[in-house]
Design an enzyme around this catalytic site. Sequence first.
Site, PDB file in Angstrom:
ATOM      1  N   GLY A 296     -44.652  80.705 178.984  1.00 36.48           N
ATOM      2  CA  GLY A 296     -46.010  80.422 178.536  1.00 36.48           C
ATOM      3  C   GLY A 296     -46.122  79.059 177.886  1.00 36.48           C
ATOM      4  O   GLY A 296     -45.149  78.501 177.379  1.00 36.48           O
TER       5      GLY A 296
ATOM      6  N   HIS B 134     -44.717  83.770 169.736  1.00 30.99           N
ATOM      7  CA  HIS B 134     -46.026  84.030 170.331  1.00 30.99           C
ATOM      8  C   HIS B 134     -47.045  84.499 169.307  1.00 30.99           C
ATOM      9  O   HIS B 134     -48.041  85.129 169.661  1.00 30.99           O
ATOM     10  CB  HIS B 134     -45.901  85.068 171.451  1.00 30.99           C
ATOM     11  CG  HIS B 134     -44.969  84.647 172.540  1.00 30.99           C
ATOM     12  ND1 HIS B 134     -43.685  85.119 172.643  1.00 30.99           N
ATOM     13  CD2 HIS B 134     -45.131  83.771 173.551  1.00 30.99           C
ATOM     14  CE1 HIS B 134     -43.096  84.559 173.685  1.00 30.99           C
ATOM     15  NE2 HIS B 134     -43.947  83.738 174.249  1.00 30.99           N
TER      16      HIS B 134
END
Length: 372
Positions: free
Chosen positions: A82, A247
Site C-alpha cells: 500500500g 497502517h
Amino acid sequence: LSPRPPQPPPHLDSHKGRSTMAAPAGMSKKLLNDPADAVREMIEGLVEMHPGLNRIEGHNVIVRGDIEAVRESQVAVVSGGGSGHEPSHAGWVGQGMLSAAVAGDIFASPPAASVLAAIMACTGAPGCVVIIKNYTGDRLNFGLAVEQARAAGREVEMVVVGEDCALPSMDDHLANRRGLAGTVLVHKVAGAAAAEGLPLKAVADAARHAVKNVATMGLSLSSCTLPGPLVPERIPAGQLEVGLGIHGEPGAATRDMAPADSLVDHLLDQVFNPGKGFRYLALHPGEPVCLLVNNLGATTLLELAIVTRRAIASLEGKRGVRVARVYAGTFMASLDMAGVSLTVLRLDERTDALLEAATSAPAWPVSAARRS
C-alpha cells in the site's frame, strides 16, 4: 453604491482548468488534488524526479529504467504494498535494490494484475524474487500474481517478511508478526545479491537469511491522518502506543509518556524478550548488529538523533553487542504518524557486505553507515 469588497481568488485546478472548493471543515488538509488520483500522481512525480525510474503504463508500478538491459543477466527483485509508507516502496527501485515496486492505494494492497505486470516486465531467464510483508492482502494478491507468473513460465520465489516483535507467535513463526521497516534491509540484501549475478536460489536464500535475523518494535505518539474526513485522535493526551503496525491500527499496548531513553529501552527490551513466543532475536555478547531507526512520518530529526543515541548506548551497554552499522531516517512511514521504530539485524560478514554494496535507489542513504 458602496464598492464591492475584494474577493479571494478562486482555487484553480491546473489540470482540469476549473475552480474548485477549498477543503471543507472537518476534512484533513493534504497537498492533494483528487485523492483518488494521489497514487498515480505520486508515481508520475517520482518518475520526473528520478530519470532512472519508469512507470508501467496502466499500472501503479515503478520499474528500473534499464530493466530491458539487465532482465536477462540478473535475478529480478520485486516488492510493493500500500501507499502512505513513502519512501517505501518506490524509493528502493534501482540498481542494487528493487527491480520494480508495486503501489496500492493508501494502506491497501495493490491488485494482483499490477503485481503480475511488474513480475512479467522484470523477469527473464534468471528468475524473480518477490518480497512481501506479512499482511493478509499482500499475501493473497502477491501470491496470486506469483502463481500466475509461474503458470506463464517464469521462475519466481516469494519471501515473506514478518519481523514485528509486538505480539507472541506460539505456533507458526510468522503468526502475529507484521512486516515493518526491517523489510527495507531485506530489499537491500536481496538486491545486492542479485546485482552480483547470483542465481535465483542464492538471492532468495540471502533474503530469507536476513528475514530470520531481523526484529522490529515501534511506538507512536499520535495516529496518522488519512485523506478525507477527520477522525478524532485515538491516543489520549499524555500517553503513547507501543507495538503498532504501519497502517494506523492500534498498538499492542498503551502506556504513559516517559523520557526518550526510557522508551527506547522499553522497545529494545521487547525486541530481546526471552519469554515464550517472543524469543525473536537472541544475540551473544560481542556480536555485530545493524541498527535502523525509522521515522514513522512526523518525528523530527532532533528526536530521531536522541533516540539513535540511546539505542546505540543500550545495545552496546546493556546488551553487550556491537553496533557496526547505523541507519536513521524515514524508511517506512505511516503517513504523518509521530513515532519511531527500531530494527535490529544480526550481521555476519556476508550480510554486512551486501548492505555496503552500492545502489542507485534514490531513497537509500548515501552517507556511510558503518561505525568503527
